[in-house]
Design a protein around this motif. Structure first.
Motif, PDB file in Angstrom:
ATOM      1  N   PHE A  83       0.859  -1.182   0.000  1.00  0.00           N
ATOM      2  CA  PHE A  83       0.000   0.000   0.000  1.00  0.00           C
ATOM      3  C   PHE A  83       0.891   1.226   0.000  1.00  0.00           C
ATOM      4  O   PHE A  83       1.752   1.390   0.882  1.00  0.00           O
ATOM      5  CB  PHE A  83      -0.850  -0.079   1.270  1.00  0.00           C
ATOM      6  CG  PHE A  83      -1.877   0.987   1.449  1.00  0.00           C
ATOM      7  CD1 PHE A  83      -2.391   1.707   0.376  1.00  0.00           C
ATOM      8  CD2 PHE A  83      -2.370   1.264   2.717  1.00  0.00           C
ATOM      9  CE1 PHE A  83      -3.354   2.677   0.568  1.00  0.00           C
ATOM     10  CE2 PHE A  83      -3.337   2.233   2.924  1.00  0.00           C
ATOM     11  CZ  PHE A  83      -3.824   2.940   1.842  1.00  0.00           C
ATOM     12  N   VAL A  85       1.137   5.583  -1.256  1.00  0.00           N
ATOM     13  CA  VAL A  85       0.716   6.816  -1.929  1.00  0.00           C
ATOM     14  C   VAL A  85       1.969   7.655  -2.136  1.00  0.00           C
ATOM     15  O   VAL A  85       2.790   7.804  -1.206  1.00  0.00           O
ATOM     16  CB  VAL A  85      -0.343   7.576  -1.088  1.00  0.00           C
ATOM     17  CG1 VAL A  85      -0.576   8.978  -1.641  1.00  0.00           C
ATOM     18  CG2 VAL A  85      -1.658   6.792  -1.064  1.00  0.00           C
ATOM     19  N   GLY A  91      -1.671  12.671   2.666  1.00  0.00           N
ATOM     20  CA  GLY A  91      -2.439  13.571   3.534  1.00  0.00           C
ATOM     21  C   GLY A  91      -3.606  14.247   2.838  1.00  0.00           C
ATOM     22  O   GLY A  91      -4.176  15.200   3.339  1.00  0.00           O
ATOM     23  N   GLY A  93      -6.243  12.257   1.520  1.00  0.00           N
ATOM     24  CA  GLY A  93      -7.369  11.312   1.499  1.00  0.00           C
ATOM     25  C   GLY A  93      -7.253  10.170   0.498  1.00  0.00           C
ATOM     26  O   GLY A  93      -8.129   9.300   0.436  1.00  0.00           O
ATOM     27  N   GLY A  95      -5.035   7.672   0.412  1.00  0.00           N
ATOM     28  CA  GLY A  95      -4.807   6.392   1.088  1.00  0.00           C
ATOM     29  C   GLY A  95      -6.109   5.827   1.626  1.00  0.00           C
ATOM     30  O   GLY A  95      -6.421   4.646   1.434  1.00  0.00           O
ATOM     31  N   THR A  96      -6.883   6.675   2.290  1.00  0.00           N
ATOM     32  CA  THR A  96      -8.178   6.238   2.826  1.00  0.00           C
ATOM     33  C   THR A  96      -9.074   5.732   1.701  1.00  0.00           C
ATOM     34  O   THR A  96      -9.721   4.684   1.822  1.00  0.00           O
ATOM     35  CB  THR A  96      -8.869   7.421   3.554  1.00  0.00           C
ATOM     36  OG1 THR A  96      -7.979   7.894   4.562  1.00  0.00           O
ATOM     37  CG2 THR A  96     -10.175   6.998   4.193  1.00  0.00           C
ATOM     38  N   THR A 120       4.977   0.617   9.870  1.00  0.00           N
ATOM     39  CA  THR A 120       5.149   2.043   9.547  1.00  0.00           C
ATOM     40  C   THR A 120       3.947   2.897   9.962  1.00  0.00           C
ATOM     41  O   THR A 120       4.122   4.021  10.406  1.00  0.00           O
ATOM     42  CB  THR A 120       5.386   2.241   8.031  1.00  0.00           C
ATOM     43  OG1 THR A 120       4.317   1.600   7.316  1.00  0.00           O
ATOM     44  CG2 THR A 120       6.725   1.695   7.595  1.00  0.00           C
ATOM     45  N   PHE A 124      -2.630   4.940  11.316  1.00  0.00           N
ATOM     46  CA  PHE A 124      -3.481   5.121  10.122  1.00  0.00           C
ATOM     47  C   PHE A 124      -4.582   4.060  10.102  1.00  0.00           C
ATOM     48  O   PHE A 124      -5.750   4.365   9.878  1.00  0.00           O
ATOM     49  CB  PHE A 124      -2.607   5.026   8.860  1.00  0.00           C
ATOM     50  CG  PHE A 124      -3.384   5.046   7.576  1.00  0.00           C
ATOM     51  CD1 PHE A 124      -3.755   6.252   6.987  1.00  0.00           C
ATOM     52  CD2 PHE A 124      -3.747   3.862   6.949  1.00  0.00           C
ATOM     53  CE1 PHE A 124      -4.485   6.275   5.800  1.00  0.00           C
ATOM     54  CE2 PHE A 124      -4.472   3.869   5.771  1.00  0.00           C
ATOM     55  CZ  PHE A 124      -4.836   5.078   5.188  1.00  0.00           C
ATOM     56  N   LYS A 127      -7.185   4.273  13.137  1.00  0.00           N
ATOM     57  CA  LYS A 127      -8.189   5.324  12.890  1.00  0.00           C
ATOM     58  C   LYS A 127      -9.259   4.873  11.916  1.00  0.00           C
ATOM     59  O   LYS A 127     -10.336   5.461  11.840  1.00  0.00           O
ATOM     60  CB  LYS A 127      -7.517   6.574  12.319  1.00  0.00           C
ATOM     61  CG  LYS A 127      -6.965   7.494  13.364  1.00  0.00           C
ATOM     62  CD  LYS A 127      -6.647   8.837  12.735  1.00  0.00           C
ATOM     63  CE  LYS A 127      -5.991   9.747  13.749  1.00  0.00           C
ATOM     64  NZ  LYS A 127      -5.424  10.936  13.119  1.00  0.00           N
ATOM     65  N   ARG A 128      -8.939   3.874  11.123  1.00  0.00           N
ATOM     66  CA  ARG A 128      -9.887   3.402  10.109  1.00  0.00           C
ATOM     67  C   ARG A 128     -10.523   2.067  10.494  1.00  0.00           C
ATOM     68  O   ARG A 128     -10.947   1.287   9.642  1.00  0.00           O
ATOM     69  CB  ARG A 128      -9.198   3.357   8.748  1.00  0.00           C
ATOM     70  CG  ARG A 128      -9.120   4.750   8.167  1.00  0.00           C
ATOM     71  CD  ARG A 128      -7.882   5.008   7.347  1.00  0.00           C
ATOM     72  NE  ARG A 128      -7.791   6.447   7.034  1.00  0.00           N
ATOM     73  CZ  ARG A 128      -7.173   7.332   7.819  1.00  0.00           C
ATOM     74  NH1 ARG A 128      -6.569   6.935   8.916  1.00  0.00           N
ATOM     75  NH2 ARG A 128      -7.153   8.608   7.506  1.00  0.00           N
TER      76      ARG A 128
END
Ligand SMILES: CC(C)(COP(=O)(O)OP(=O)(O)OC[C@H]1O[C@@H](n2cnc3c(N)ncnc32)[C@H](O)[C@@H]1OP(=O)(O)O)[C@@H](O)C(=O)NCCC(=O)NCCS
Length: 150
Positions: A83, A85, A91, A93, A95-96, A120, A124, A127-128
């Motif tokens: 994964f 970006v 920062g 959005g 990745g989300t 890493t 992240f 939070k998801r």
């Protein structure tokens, strides 16, 4: 922006993005063709690749649908494998959005749990909706995170 669903990892845009990702991680690969061939041969492996309208790569998420078997239970899991970006797009959005695309793909394919390791970006994932799951052991010995999708 465009999102591409990829199952053929000979795709030049994917390959360029993947090489940038590995160079960021300082991972040297001697046989790139062999690595991408293995991805193609690894059953159930796919990716979403996001680009700008002009074709430049924003990022990708690579994942694999697989089955874990026990004598009594079996489990379909969605393994988030790689994964990334591109630094200049972080920062914002993307990745989300890529993670959500993968999760949606899994649910559509009757996979209701995602699993991954990270050393890493644990925050992240937490939070998801991901939680650390100490019941799994991973080959790379990193902590394992899971999320129930349904
Ligand atoms: C992790 C990654 C894919 C996120 O992509 P992104 O486009 O920046 O993600 P988003 O813009 O949707 O979300 C950014 C959020 O993640 C956080 N974040 C991003 N990178 C982070 C990092 N290295 N460590 C901690 N948090 C990070 C940001 O603080 C932000 O937090 P928020 O939820 O409060 O907004 C991207 O940072 C990346 O490619 N990192 C390098 C490769 C990597 O670590 N991949 C994951 C391997 S498991």
């Amino acid at each position: 922006m465009k999102d591409y669903f990829i199952t053929d990892f000979s795709n030049p845009l994917f390959q360029a993005a993947f090489k940038e990702y590995f160079s960021e991680l300082c991972i040297n690969v001697k046989d790139w063709d062999g690595l991408f061939r293995e991805m193609n041969e690894d059953e159930g492996t796919a990716a979403f690749l996001r680009t700008e309208e002009n074709g430049s790569v924003i990022g990708f998420i690579q994942f694999q649908k697989s089955e874990m078997k026990h004598w009594f239970f079996s489990e379909n899991i969605g393994f988030i494998r790689e994964f990334w970006v591109s630094a200049k797009f972080r920062g914002q959005g993307h990745g989300t959005a890529l993670l959500e695309l993968a999760e949606k793909y899994f649910v559509e394919n009757k996979v209701y749990k995602t699993i991954l390791t990270t050393d890493t970006t644990p925050e992240f994932y937490v939070k998801r909706g991901y939680i650390r799951d100490y019941s799994y052991q991973a080959k790379n010995e990193d902590e394992v995170f899971v999320k129930l999708l349904k």
